[in-house]
Scaffold this motif. Structure first.
Motif, PDB file in Angstrom:
ATOM      1  N   PRO A   1     -18.094  51.352  32.221  1.00  0.00           N
ATOM      2  CA  PRO A   1     -17.867  50.810  30.977  1.00  0.00           C
ATOM      3  C   PRO A   1     -16.451  50.560  30.974  1.00  0.00           C
ATOM      4  O   PRO A   1     -16.109  49.503  30.174  1.00  0.00           O
ATOM      5  N   THR A   2     -15.456  51.387  31.528  1.00  0.00           N
ATOM      6  CA  THR A   2     -14.122  50.959  31.376  1.00  0.00           C
ATOM      7  C   THR A   2     -13.581  49.727  31.937  1.00  0.00           C
ATOM      8  O   THR A   2     -12.936  48.877  31.479  1.00  0.00           O
ATOM      9  N   LEU A   3     -14.297  49.384  33.045  1.00  0.00           N
ATOM     10  CA  LEU A   3     -14.003  48.043  33.886  1.00  0.00           C
ATOM     11  C   LEU A   3     -14.373  47.059  33.008  1.00  0.00           C
ATOM     12  O   LEU A   3     -13.928  45.987  33.147  1.00  0.00           O
TER      13      LEU A   3
ATOM     14  N   VAL B   1     -13.442  42.161  29.279  1.00  0.00           N
ATOM     15  CA  VAL B   1     -13.535  41.511  28.251  1.00  0.00           C
ATOM     16  C   VAL B   1     -12.006  41.379  27.669  1.00  0.00           C
ATOM     17  O   VAL B   1     -11.569  40.380  27.200  1.00  0.00           O
ATOM     18  N   ASP B   2     -11.262  42.773  27.570  1.00  0.00           N
ATOM     19  CA  ASP B   2     -10.194  42.662  26.851  1.00  0.00           C
ATOM     20  C   ASP B   2      -8.972  42.006  27.581  1.00  0.00           C
ATOM     21  O   ASP B   2      -8.134  41.378  27.098  1.00  0.00           O
TER      22      ASP B   2
ATOM     23  N   VAL C   1     -10.993  38.536  36.217  1.00  0.00           N
ATOM     24  CA  VAL C   1     -12.191  38.822  35.810  1.00  0.00           C
ATOM     25  C   VAL C   1     -13.179  39.043  37.414  1.00  0.00           C
ATOM     26  O   VAL C   1     -13.905  39.806  37.359  1.00  0.00           O
ATOM     27  N   TRP C   2     -12.977  38.038  38.146  1.00  0.00           N
ATOM     28  CA  TRP C   2     -13.939  38.016  39.513  1.00  0.00           C
ATOM     29  C   TRP C   2     -13.305  39.391  40.287  1.00  0.00           C
ATOM     30  O   TRP C   2     -14.120  40.294  40.699  1.00  0.00           O
ATOM     31  N   GLN C   3     -11.994  39.912  40.336  1.00  0.00           N
ATOM     32  CA  GLN C   3     -11.581  40.878  40.891  1.00  0.00           C
ATOM     33  C   GLN C   3     -12.312  42.279  40.369  1.00  0.00           C
ATOM     34  O   GLN C   3     -12.904  42.981  41.033  1.00  0.00           O
ATOM     35  N   THR C   4     -12.363  42.234  39.064  1.00  0.00           N
ATOM     36  CA  THR C   4     -12.992  43.528  38.459  1.00  0.00           C
ATOM     37  C   THR C   4     -14.301  43.479  38.645  1.00  0.00           C
ATOM     38  O   THR C   4     -15.003  44.523  38.933  1.00  0.00           O
ATOM     39  N   ALA C   5     -14.898  42.494  38.443  1.00  0.00           N
ATOM     40  CA  ALA C   5     -16.535  42.278  38.618  1.00  0.00           C
ATOM     41  C   ALA C   5     -16.753  42.498  40.136  1.00  0.00           C
ATOM     42  O   ALA C   5     -17.833  43.274  40.453  1.00  0.00           O
TER      43      ALA C   5
END
Ligand SMILES: Nc1ncnc2c1ncn2[C@@H]1O[C@H](COP(=O)(O)OP(=O)(O)OP(=O)(O)O)[C@@H](O)[C@H]1O
Length: 569
Positions: free
Chosen positions: A35-37, A42-43, A54-58
């Motif tokens: 959930p934090t990731l 989003v933020d 976005v891609w790295q975190t995904a």
């Protein structure tokens, strides 16, 4: 309960039991990051339109998901292995105790069956859930609370209101339902007993036209089971919906209040999303904890029932390591025995049967004849006095050696499903075809089984008549060629002609074998070297046939009734 679990997990099973929670701890820690990731995507990513972020975190979230999946699978494999092995060992152990139990009344078959199957399964489920849920659910629960407060401190009041409501409700429901689940297990025992009586006693029930009575009895208990189960289910029926209701209200509150904060700029969309996700994790963990508590409590009841069986082991551990002596002289010295202290079944029995001699036992029903043999074969051991064979106390002789020396043909010995051969060589797996044929011939069983011993025997030998079953039992007792043969009303269902043929064959093949014949038929015992008359647990007369017709009015009366007056002269 934990002791039972550990005692029945060895080697890799025990290692797996400890590795499973470690794996699941890793899975829970990884799950808590998601959930934090998601909030960061989003933020940070979406807000700044930074697609690389976005891609790295995904990708990081996907890697974490795969790692969590792998750890979950490893945990499942470990916990299942530990549970399966524990169940396998526990079942074998319980069956071994049941088979070794020398007081067949102590462990009732119907409760034993439920304990070996149902109760052990409950304990296995608990091992699986314990290794998985005991760590994961509290971690997700408390981890979720902590993380939700870190991510969105301004929404934490929602958690602080919702959780105590749920906790109190869960406590009340679990307290009410647990005794009902325990009662349900007891009622299943009752049902098993009635089912087993109905199935094994089907012929008797039909003969007495008791079908309606039995059906009513069954339906009453079945109704009781349904009532208890219904009350248990009703007690818990609102639990899962209430958890969902509180979750939904909490989500609505988070969206409404959090939405307000987001509009005023003091909270981000990602924080609201993360908070909602943590709420879902918390409620899922709560539902799992409830299941865990229910499973745990059922397993506690089951483990109490299982440990009652394991406790029987103390009474079944056979003492004695000596090999039975070659001499077969049997001696009972002042033997007194009773199932309860107040009523002796055998009272000061003194008896000597010299090696190779034949002893006949006759007496009124319930006078203790079968119990005398039960003591000789060490079925019961808490008697006063002593019993010796060849001068050695039988309690010092190993059971295996004792049962090689003595075989017993009972009135109602059980035949096992399989083949005739499997039943015949039961006590002597190494018996040669000639030994089998000789035993069958002495028991006058050749006429109905012939020489092909591969013929089928159905469950409890029900494809044979009572007399045929007795003859197979007798053959089974003779085939090991024991030093001491005991026949306890072993030919009571056999016709007179065959009975005489069996007597003649036994005498012809007696070699130096001691033989004890318990019978209500005078002709079966009248040629014995010694006959004892038993009444009310005592030997009231002893001697040869000729001596007894003079000295024992009881014996003389039996002779008069069965053989006529000329035998009294
Ligand atoms: N397991 C048991 N628990 C309690 N009492 C028992 C048990 N087994 C036998 N008895 C009692 O012990 C007494 C003697 O039983 P036993 O079977 O030795 O008699 P018996 O002389 O062989 O009778 P029968 O000729 O009818 O077979 C009976 O009163 C019986 O009720």
């Amino acid at each position: 309960m934990l002791k039972i679990l550990f005692d029945h997990m060895h080697g890799w099973a025990r290692v797996s039991f400890f590795l499973a929670p470690i794996a699941i701890m890793g899975e829970a820690l990884l799950d808590l990051q998601q959930p934090t990731l998601m909030a960061r995507i989003v933020d940070v990513g979406l807000a700044r339109k930074d697609m690389t972020y976005v891609w790295q975190t995904a990708i990081l979230m996907a890697v974490i998901a795969v790692a969590a999946f792998a750890l979950g699978a490893i945990c499942n494999a470990f916990s299942s292995y530990a549970a399966l092995k524990m169940g396998q060992n526990l079942r074998s152990h319980m069956l071994a105790i049941a088979l070794a139990d020398r007081d067949p009344q102590a462990l009732k078959p119907e409760t034993l069956i439920t304990r070996i199957t149902n109760d052990v399964t409950q304990m296995q489920t608990m091992v699986s859930m314990l290794t998985r849920g005991l760590i994961r659910s509290p971690m997700l629960l408390f981890g979720g609370i902590v993380m939700s407060m870190i991510v969105s401190p301004r929404l934490s009041w929602i958690v602080l209101i919702a959780l105590p409501i749920l906790a109190i409700y869960i406590y009340v429901v679990v307290r009410r339902s647990l005794p009902l689940y325990t009662a349900m297990q007891g009622q299943v025992d009752v049902m098993n007993r009635i089912m087993s009586e109905n199935l094994t006693g089907a012929k008797t029930i039909k003969a007495y036209v008791l079908e309606d009575h039995q059906r009513t009895q069954f339906n009453t208990e079945n109704h009781n089971l349904q009532q208890i189960s219904q009350r248990a289910v009703l007690a818990t029926v609102t639990l899962a919906p209430l958890i969902m209701l509180v979750l939904n209200l909490a989500v609505v509150a988070a969206l409404a209040y959090g939405g307000n904060l987001a509009i005023s700029g003091s909270m981000t969309t990602g924080e609201i999303m993360a908070f909602v996700n943590y709420m879902i994790q918390i409620t899922t963990a709560m539902t799992n904890t409830v299941n865990l508590i229910t499973t745990f409590s059922r397993a506690v009841t089951s483990s109490a029932r299982v440990s009652a069986v394991l406790a029987e082991q103390a009474g079944t551990e056979a003492t004695g390591t000596l090999v039975a002596p070659a001499d077969s002289t049997i001696a009972f010295n002042h033997v007194t025995f009773g199932f309860s202290k107040s009523r002796p079944i055998l009272d000061d029995i003194n008896l000597t049967v010299p090696s190779g001699q034949w002893l006949g036992i006759i007496g009124s029903t319930g006078s203790g004849k079968t119990t005398l043999i039960a003591l000789l074969t060490r079925l019961y051991e808490h008697y006063q006095g002593s019993i010796t064979i060849g001068g050695t106390d039988i309690q010092k002789i190993s059971l295996a050696s004792l049962h090689k020396k003595i075989t017993v043909a009972l009135q109602n010995s059980l035949l096992f499903s399989g083949t005739v051969e499997r039943n015949l060589d039961y006590g002597a797996p190494q018996a040669t075809p000639a030994q089998l044929a000789s035993g069958v011939a002495i028991a006058s069983a050749t006429e109905f089984i012939g020489t092909d011993y591969t013929a089928p025997v159905e469950e409890a030998g029900k494809n044979f008549s009572g007399g045929q079953r007795q003859r197979l039992n007798l053959a089974r007792a003779i085939i090991p060629d024991p030093d001491i043969l005991v026949m306890d009303d072993a030919t009571s269902a056999v016709d007179q002609e065959t009975n005489t043929a069996i007597q003649d064959a036994l005498i012809k093949n007696r070699r130096n074998r001691s033989t004890i014949i318990i019978s209500q038929r005078v002709p079966n015992i009248m040629d014995c070297d010694q006959i004892i008359v038993m009444q009310n647990g005592r030997i009231t007369a002893r001697g040869t046939h000729d001596e007894l017709v003079k000295s024992s009015p009881f014996y003389a009366q039996l002779v008069q009734t069965q053989l006529g007056g000329e035998y009294l002269d």
